[in-house]
Design a protein around this motif. Structure first.
Motif, PDB file in Angstrom:
ATOM      1  N   ARG A   1       0.827  -1.205   0.000  1.00 49.82           N
ATOM      2  CA  ARG A   1       0.000   0.000   0.000  1.00 49.82           C
ATOM      3  C   ARG A   1       0.864   1.258   0.000  1.00 49.82           C
ATOM      4  NH1 ARG A   1      -5.351  -0.317   0.373  1.00 49.82           N
ATOM      5  NH2 ARG A   1      -6.294  -2.322   0.878  1.00 49.82           N
ATOM      6  N   VAL A   2       1.970   1.231   0.713  1.00 55.88           N
ATOM      7  CA  VAL A   2       2.881   2.374   0.700  1.00 55.88           C
ATOM      8  C   VAL A   2       3.457   2.563  -0.702  1.00 55.88           C
ATOM      9  CG1 VAL A   2       5.113   3.221   1.521  1.00 55.88           C
ATOM     10  CG2 VAL A   2       3.454   2.299   3.146  1.00 55.88           C
ATOM     11  N   GLY A   3       3.846   1.455  -1.346  1.00 59.00           N
ATOM     12  CA  GLY A   3       4.368   1.554  -2.702  1.00 59.00           C
ATOM     13  C   GLY A   3       3.341   2.107  -3.670  1.00 59.00           C
ATOM     14  N   ARG A   4       2.102   1.631  -3.552  1.00 61.44           N
ATOM     15  CA  ARG A   4       1.059   2.129  -4.448  1.00 61.44           C
ATOM     16  C   ARG A   4       0.746   3.597  -4.163  1.00 61.44           C
ATOM     17  NH1 ARG A   4      -4.765  -0.820  -4.963  1.00 61.44           N
ATOM     18  NH2 ARG A   4      -5.083   0.125  -2.898  1.00 61.44           N
ATOM     19  N   ALA A   5       0.759   3.981  -2.887  1.00 57.20           N
ATOM     20  CA  ALA A   5       0.504   5.384  -2.540  1.00 57.20           C
ATOM     21  C   ALA A   5       1.550   6.300  -3.171  1.00 57.20           C
ATOM     22  CB  ALA A   5       0.495   5.558  -1.025  1.00 57.20           C
ATOM     23  N   LEU A   6       2.800   5.861  -3.151  1.00 62.90           N
ATOM     24  CA  LEU A   6       3.866   6.658  -3.761  1.00 62.90           C
ATOM     25  C   LEU A   6       3.619   6.825  -5.257  1.00 62.90           C
ATOM     26  CD1 LEU A   6       6.575   8.091  -3.269  1.00 62.90           C
ATOM     27  CD2 LEU A   6       7.710   5.915  -3.748  1.00 62.90           C
ATOM     28  N   ALA A   7       3.197   5.748  -5.915  1.00 61.85           N
ATOM     29  CA  ALA A   7       2.888   5.833  -7.347  1.00 61.85           C
ATOM     30  C   ALA A   7       1.685   6.744  -7.589  1.00 61.85           C
ATOM     31  CB  ALA A   7       2.622   4.439  -7.904  1.00 61.85           C
ATOM     32  N   GLU A   8       0.699   6.664  -6.717  1.00 63.65           N
ATOM     33  CA  GLU A   8      -0.485   7.525  -6.847  1.00 63.65           C
ATOM     34  C   GLU A   8      -0.114   8.997  -6.675  1.00 63.65           C
ATOM     35  OE1 GLU A   8      -3.711   4.192  -5.253  1.00 63.65           O
ATOM     36  OE2 GLU A   8      -2.617   5.470  -3.841  1.00 63.65           O
ATOM     37  N   GLU A   9       0.826   9.278  -5.792  1.00 64.82           N
ATOM     38  CA  GLU A   9       1.320  10.657  -5.680  1.00 64.82           C
ATOM     39  C   GLU A   9       1.934  11.114  -6.998  1.00 64.82           C
ATOM     40  OE1 GLU A   9       3.208  12.228  -2.009  1.00 64.82           O
ATOM     41  OE2 GLU A   9       3.364  10.107  -1.471  1.00 64.82           O
ATOM     42  N   GLY A  10       2.588  10.195  -7.677  1.00 67.08           N
ATOM     43  CA  GLY A  10       3.253  10.539  -8.929  1.00 67.08           C
ATOM     44  C   GLY A  10       2.298  11.001 -10.009  1.00 67.08           C
ATOM     45  N   VAL A  11       1.032  10.594  -9.923  1.00 68.52           N
ATOM     46  CA  VAL A  11       0.028  11.043 -10.898  1.00 68.52           C
ATOM     47  C   VAL A  11      -0.994  11.958 -10.223  1.00 68.52           C
ATOM     48  CG1 VAL A  11       0.293   9.116 -12.500  1.00 68.52           C
ATOM     49  CG2 VAL A  11      -1.252   8.871 -10.545  1.00 68.52           C
ATOM     50  N   TYR A  12      -0.627  12.507  -9.079  1.00 66.85           N
ATOM     51  CA  TYR A  12      -1.421  13.513  -8.354  1.00 66.85           C
ATOM     52  C   TYR A  12      -2.791  12.978  -7.916  1.00 66.85           C
ATOM     53  CZ  TYR A  12       2.198  16.297 -10.579  1.00 66.85           C
ATOM     54  OH  TYR A  12       3.406  16.767 -11.016  1.00 66.85           O
ATOM     55  N   GLU A  13      -2.861  11.693  -7.650  1.00 66.71           N
ATOM     56  CA  GLU A  13      -4.094  11.103  -7.119  1.00 66.71           C
ATOM     57  C   GLU A  13      -3.964  11.043  -5.592  1.00 66.71           C
ATOM     58  OE1 GLU A  13      -4.738   7.389  -9.118  1.00 66.71           O
ATOM     59  OE2 GLU A  13      -5.273   8.368 -11.017  1.00 66.71           O
ATOM     60  N   PHE A  14      -4.178  12.189  -4.956  1.00 65.00           N
ATOM     61  CA  PHE A  14      -3.856  12.315  -3.536  1.00 65.00           C
ATOM     62  C   PHE A  14      -4.881  11.649  -2.622  1.00 65.00           C
ATOM     63  CE2 PHE A  14      -1.757  16.135  -5.463  1.00 65.00           C
ATOM     64  CZ  PHE A  14      -0.462  15.664  -5.323  1.00 65.00           C
ATOM     65  N   GLU A  15      -6.137  11.630  -3.012  1.00 65.92           N
ATOM     66  CA  GLU A  15      -7.148  10.964  -2.178  1.00 65.92           C
ATOM     67  C   GLU A  15      -6.880   9.465  -2.066  1.00 65.92           C
ATOM     68  OE1 GLU A  15      -9.340  12.039  -0.232  1.00 65.92           O
ATOM     69  OE2 GLU A  15      -9.822  14.106  -0.791  1.00 65.92           O
ATOM     70  N   PRO A  16      -6.678   8.758  -3.184  1.00 69.73           N
ATOM     71  CA  PRO A  16      -6.333   7.337  -3.075  1.00 69.73           C
ATOM     72  C   PRO A  16      -5.022   7.111  -2.314  1.00 69.73           C
ATOM     73  CG  PRO A  16      -7.033   7.846  -5.303  1.00 69.73           C
ATOM     74  CD  PRO A  16      -6.878   9.160  -4.594  1.00 69.73           C
TER      75      PRO A  16
END
Length: 375
Positions: A192-207
């Motif tokens: 989940r931490v890894g996916r959150a970092l990737a989500e930050e990379g595409v500015y998907e901050f809520e997920p």
């Protein structure tokens, strides 16, 4: 690092595993054979009586003879049943042969333990050289050989993050979360931490916030302290969502966690732990500015300048605050100090970097921009 998700090469090589994959090309050609063979060997049981008669008998029947024959409806039904049985038997035989061929092809294409070992070494070495494309090729082959292995998927996800292919990384992490065991809390938290970092990379901050929240929750359930890096990252996400009070709390918690951590050592050095603590504390000071308490933030940054003599970030921020307060000479001195350090001040002349990459709060970005434009 990729080594954390890929098992030790030699240990894996010593294990005996059975792998099974499906050869799509083989299946496709087999399907075509089945279709054509079935079409040519299966009669239509609804055709006329002449076809039924010619199929079940080698005797040619003339119109005259047929007039003298007595063919009951029961006999015709029996003949239809025989023909249908033959067709079904032929189909089952073809399907069985095709399935055996597919199984044999799959057995021939699975990787040997030696091949798995070589691909794993190639993936690890390529990743360490930052040749992410080559590492992903090796990992993709391992995934194709063992599609339900979370280890290979996680390794490719990490490569995609470092290669800034964030969408692909999110897909790989999501697949990992689908196939890991429900009781493996540590693996779920890490993924989940890894996916959150990737989500930050595409500015998907809520997920990203949801994933960080779940990772921290899992650490608590498992009886561990939250990772200070994860706390700091969640603070970044909260700031991006304009929750600066929440961000400040996370940064302060991250600082405390770094201070109490015992595993951030390289020999006798604790530089990694101290650098993390300084970074978290600096973030907390910047969030304090955004909340509106500039005096407290200034005092905090002044203390950090003494504790972190090599931090360009702290000096650039304090220079902007001094400039706003009218302490022009002090601001210039700090800025010159920052530019003279090893890392220099070039990045802080780039407002896009400060806003989007370093992710300073909006008010601090404006203060720095004013300082750079007016000095």
């Amino acid at each position: 690092m990729i080594q954390t998700s890929l098992v030790t090469a030699q240990n894996y090589y010593n294990k005996k595993r059975v792998h099974f994959t499906t050869n799509n090309n083989t299946n496709k050609s087999s399907s075509a054979v089945i279709s054509s063979s079935f079409a040519s060997s299966t009669p239509n049981i609804d055709d006329d009586d002449d076809f039924i008669t010619s199929t079940c008998s080698t005797t040619k029947i003339t119109n005259k003879q047929s007039q003298t024959m007595t063919t009951t409806e029961e006999e015709r039904r029996k003949r239809r049943t025989i023909i249908a049985s033959i067709a079904v038997s032929n189909l089952l035989s073809l399907l069985g042969s095709s399935n055996q061929a597919s199984m044999a092809a799959a057995e021939q294409t699975k990787l040997t333990d030696a091949e798995i070992y070589d691909l794993q070494i190639e993936a690890s070495d390529s990743y360490n050289r930052k040749d992410f494309a080559k590492a992903k090729i090796a990992l993709t082959k391992l995934i194709e050989n063992e599609p339900n292995s979370a280890s290979w998927l996680e390794g490719r996800a990490q490569c995609n993050v470092d290669d800034k292919n964030f969408r692909e990384a999110i897909a790989d992490y999501t697949r990992c979360l689908e196939i890991i065991e429900d009781k493996d809390l540590g693996a779920e938290a890490r993924l989940r931490v890894g996916r959150a970092l990737a989500e930050e990379g595409v500015y998907e901050f809520e997920p990203a916030l949801k994933d960080y929240n779940r990772a921290i929750e899992l650490a608590t359930i498992a009886g561990f302290r939250p990772d200070p890096y994860v706390l700091n990252s969640r603070g970044n996400v909260r700031g991006s969502l304009n929750d600066w009070q929440g961000a400040k709390t996370d940064y302060e918690d991250s600082f405390e966690a770094f201070q109490g951590a015992k595993n951030f050592r390289n020999g006798s050095s604790t530089t990694q732990r101290l650098d993390g603590a300084i970074y978290a504390r600096s973030n907390a000071a910047l969030a304090t500015v955004e909340i509106g308490d500039i005096d407290s933030a200034t005092k905090e940054l002044e203390g950090l300048v003494r504790r972190a003599p090599n931090s360009s970030d702290v000096r650039a921020a304090l220079a902007a605050l001094y400039w706003k307060a009218g302490r022009r000479e002090d601001a210039e001195d700090l800025w010159n100090d920052a530019c003279g350090l090893y890392f220099g001040c070039a990045q802080y002349k780039d407002i896009d970097y400060v806003r989007r990459i370093r992710r300073w709060p909006p008010s601090m970005v404006s203060l720095l921009e004013n300082f750079l434009n007016l000095r």
